[in-house]
Design a protein around this motif. Structure first.
Motif, PDB file in Angstrom:
ATOM      1  N   THR B  67       0.926  -1.205  -0.164  1.00  0.00           N
ATOM      2  CA  THR B  67       0.069   0.049  -0.055  1.00  0.00           C
ATOM      3  C   THR B  67       0.992   1.017  -0.122  1.00  0.00           C
ATOM      4  O   THR B  67       0.706   2.148  -0.964  1.00  0.00           O
ATOM      5  CB  THR B  67      -0.927   0.033   1.041  1.00  0.00           C
ATOM      6  OG1 THR B  67      -1.730  -1.379   1.191  1.00  0.00           O
ATOM      7  CG2 THR B  67      -2.005   1.143   1.287  1.00  0.00           C
ATOM      8  N   ALA B 184       4.264  -0.122  -4.672  1.00  0.00           N
ATOM      9  CA  ALA B 184       4.228  -0.188  -3.262  1.00  0.00           C
ATOM     10  C   ALA B 184       4.294   1.255  -2.389  1.00  0.00           C
ATOM     11  O   ALA B 184       3.982   1.342  -1.170  1.00  0.00           O
ATOM     12  CB  ALA B 184       5.224  -0.904  -2.660  1.00  0.00           C
ATOM     13  N   GLY B 405      -2.091   4.121  -1.142  1.00  0.00           N
ATOM     14  CA  GLY B 405      -0.986   4.586  -0.606  1.00  0.00           C
ATOM     15  C   GLY B 405      -0.945   6.152  -0.550  1.00  0.00           C
ATOM     16  O   GLY B 405      -0.195   6.739   0.119  1.00  0.00           O
TER      17      GLY B 405
HETATM   18  K     K Z   1       0.426   1.200  -3.358  1.00  0.00           K
END
Ligand code: K
Ligand code: K
Lengths: 460, 460
Positions: B67, B184, B405
């Protein structure tokens, strides 16, 4: 040969369906136009100061679509004449929607060959299922409206006449009773019901009027005929279950998020009175738009919840907008059935047709698109004041689409483009996305999808 | 007798399905736990100051679920060791998801009698359709990851080594290449890519890595095998169409809402550079979470759009969370078909099964419930700072559920309850709502719904 005949029949049916959707939409536009004419008369405003054209149109649209969002204060800006015009538009908007459709039904019923198509149209506009019942429903529309509204006047007068004197007391009793039953959200107090926070009697009467009007005539008739029939229709059962569930859930969540209003109303107000205010708060987002508290002072959790409730809206065939409780209910049941690995979506020993579920899904999809587009445009045209976030705009969009009338404060500050967008949302929310689409479409629909199984629930 | 046998077979199948969902969920939990152990070592932090247990768990969950939401600054709080542990968890989270499932597949394939059930499980975890392809997919997973990530290192090193020197330059090249490809969102620069706003080369390489990783291995294989097969699967076509449409729409809307960033970046930055930053902004919400601009300085219209894009998420079988492009696509196509009065939902001369559509609908419904509940609780536990509205919370919820994120600033200030909720959202967003539900359910599912027609698209 047989097949060709059937195709022709279907096309004729859809053609009428299409034409009548157009007629209904134009009928609504006509009411807004006529109301605007009356509101533009010098005697419509309190100091004969006149009103900007866009504000006249906005007020007429808001009244006819029984929303209650206002760009000018109803109590101070409009004269008695103006206020009565608004009241008339709201009453026509609420009851005329049905009456208009029933009239059409009676006119065109003479053409027996077009019977079914017309009936389908009436079904669409009334959100009725069993077409033979139209007349009987009409009886209930008028009867129930009279009982509720006159009863409301009587009950409110008991409080308002001592408070305001005979003349003013009777006037506000009539005004408030009609507006509450029609879930129209306009008021001649100037601050909705805020001054009656402590008056549990007025709040409870108002709640009964709101719920009575918001439940829809079909459900009421079903309930009143229960002693004869010993059964409720699937539609009524689903409506009552969804409405009840959302109501209880909303009330409980609001009790938590507002701490039973101890923060907002202070601990000097009695626990019972505060609970009644919370109850009121959980009833009003369904479509009423009447408030006892400034909406923008609520906790962000409450505002989030109210936005969801406004999106769901109320009962089809009632004063409500939004995607409707049945739409929400059938999609919830479909999801639960799917979760349990069941093939069929069942409720109360009945099965929902796939057509019903698809229609519900389509409605939610279209509503989401409408709401998204409106929000995106309004973020460009409107200014979010310091201390507010995106919900300042989304809340107003959902309120208009759900014909609710609650506001975080944007509506009076709307730009002209913003007013037009909110007007379109109120209109589409009132006449329904499907009817709007039919009315907009130039070409005739190609293939009939009007396959109805034995018992349906109402979507849209 | 025959019937009994079939029922037994079905139950065995579902039992395994159930068991393996549990195993996969526990596998993820194990990775988070092991990563947390490593992060709790004194050498994991830069000044050996130690980290609160909840922050360790949060970081491990955020990394494993790729995330990128952070409660401590990755660049300053963690030592080289800690940063490499986070990198490892992200890589395992992205690729291990598949590898784990393929390993399971190979182990249990020996039991021929359970072949189909296991295959179904692998299908579920990999979001694969044609089970015979698993090994071939595995080859592509490793091959493509290597090509993209090593290629990314090479391309970035050209810019980063002159900028940071050999040692640091190579390190940040590796770190940024892996994190970009895995979508990520962690970074060792301390401010994501904000300092590279003017460096179009770095931004464009990053966009290629993000899109490459976010497209999913199945789509890549389909694209790479196109010269042989001369056809794409329905799944790939739908994914590419939806992704492309959302990408173009998002880019165009962001160009309007941000005025091509002339307000935010100033007119002294070249028109081309600003366009590349807008491009970057339209790519990152799908699941990357890497930013060149502070998200909370964006226009409210952009934030609204990004929230919608985060809810939709990316491709199934990729690094993405959210409801997935195929879910969105199939519901959109269903609505369009319904609107046109068509019985069947078709795309590219294929028909979607009713099971697919129901599954998509269920997924959206469950996702809405999860998001609504999380938002309601967070409005109670978290404090919205002055100048922000409800989107301060909803944005973070959607970002976590979509394993994106991006943040408006809430995450570092989360309460312990808030951190736990965001962790659960990241986890459910990553392993999927359906897998989570299977893993949670104590009882065996009762009736088989695993009816798959000849060609399906992937939901969830
Ligand atoms: K992500
Ligand atoms: K209303």
């Amino acid at each position: 040969m047989q097949r060709e005949k059937e195709t022709m029949k279907k096309l004729a049916k859809l053609s009428i369906f299409n034409t009548l959707s157009k007629k209904m939409v134009w009928g609504f536009i006509l009411i807004i136009f006529l109301g605007s004419l009356l509101l533009s008369l010098p005697i419509a405003t309190s100091h004969q100061q006149g009103t900007a054209l866009i504000d006249i149109l906005f007020t007429a649209a808001s009244a006819t679509c029984i929303t209650g969002l206002t760009v000018v204060n109803t109590a101070t800006h409009w004269s008695l004449f103006g206020q009565v015009v608004i009241l008339g538009m709201a009453e026509i908007g609420a009851l005329g929607y049905m009456t208009f459709a029933v009239l059409l039904f009676n006119i065109i019923r003479r053409h027996r060959s077009m019977g079914l198509s017309t009936q389908l149209m009436v079904k669409e506009s009334l959100n009725l299922e069993n077409l033979s019942d139209t007349k009987s429903v009409m009886k209930y529309v008028i009867g129930l409206s009279a009982v509720f509204q006159l009863g409301g006047v009587g009950l409110l007068a008991v409080d308002f006449i001592p408070r305001f004197g005979w003349k003013r007391g009777l006037y506000v009793s009539v005004y408030h009773s009609v507006m509450s039953f029609c879930n129209a959200g306009f008021d001649v107090f100037g601050d909705s019901l805020m001054r009656f926070r402590n008056d549990s009697y007025v709040l409870l009467v108002t709640i009964v009027l709101i719920v009575g009007g918001g439940l829809g005539f079909l459900v009421w008739r079903d309930l009143l005929l229960y002693h004869e029939r010993k059964r409720l229709s699937l539609n009524s059962k689903l409506t009552l279950t969804t409405t009840g569930t959302l109501f209880v859930l909303g009330f409980v969540i609001l009790l938590v998020t507002e701490g039973n209003l101890s923060g907002l109303l202070g601990d000097h107000m009695s626990w019972v009175n505060r609970t009644i205010n919370t109850l009121f708060l959980s009833v009003t987002p369904r479509t009423a738009g009447i408030v006892t508290l400034p909406t923008n002072s609520l906790h962000s959790g409450s505002i989030f919840l109210i936005m969801i409730l406004m999106f769901v809206g109320g009962t089809p065939g009632s004063t409500a907008g939004g995607i409707k409780t049945t739409t929400f209910g059938v999609l919830m049941l479909q999801s639960i059935a799917q979760l349990r690995g069941r093939e069929d979506v069942e409720f109360s020993h009945r099965r929902f047709s796939q057509a019903n579920i698809s229609r519900a899904l389509l409605l939610v999809f279209l509503a989401s698109i409408v709401i998204t587009l409106a929000t995106l445009v309004l973020t460009q045209t409107e200014k979010i004041p310091q201390g507010y976030g995106l919900e300042y705009i989304v809340f107003e969009v959902l309120s208009a689409f759900g014909t609710v009338g609650l506001s975080l404060g944007l509506t009076p500050h709307l730009t002209v483009i913003g007013k037009v967008i909110i007007m379109i949302l109120m209109f589409v929310g009132r006449v329904g996305i499907f009817t709007s689409l039919y009315a907009l479409s130039k070409r005739q629909p190609k293939v009939s999808r009007l396959r109805y199984p034995e018992e349906n629930i109402l979507i849209g």
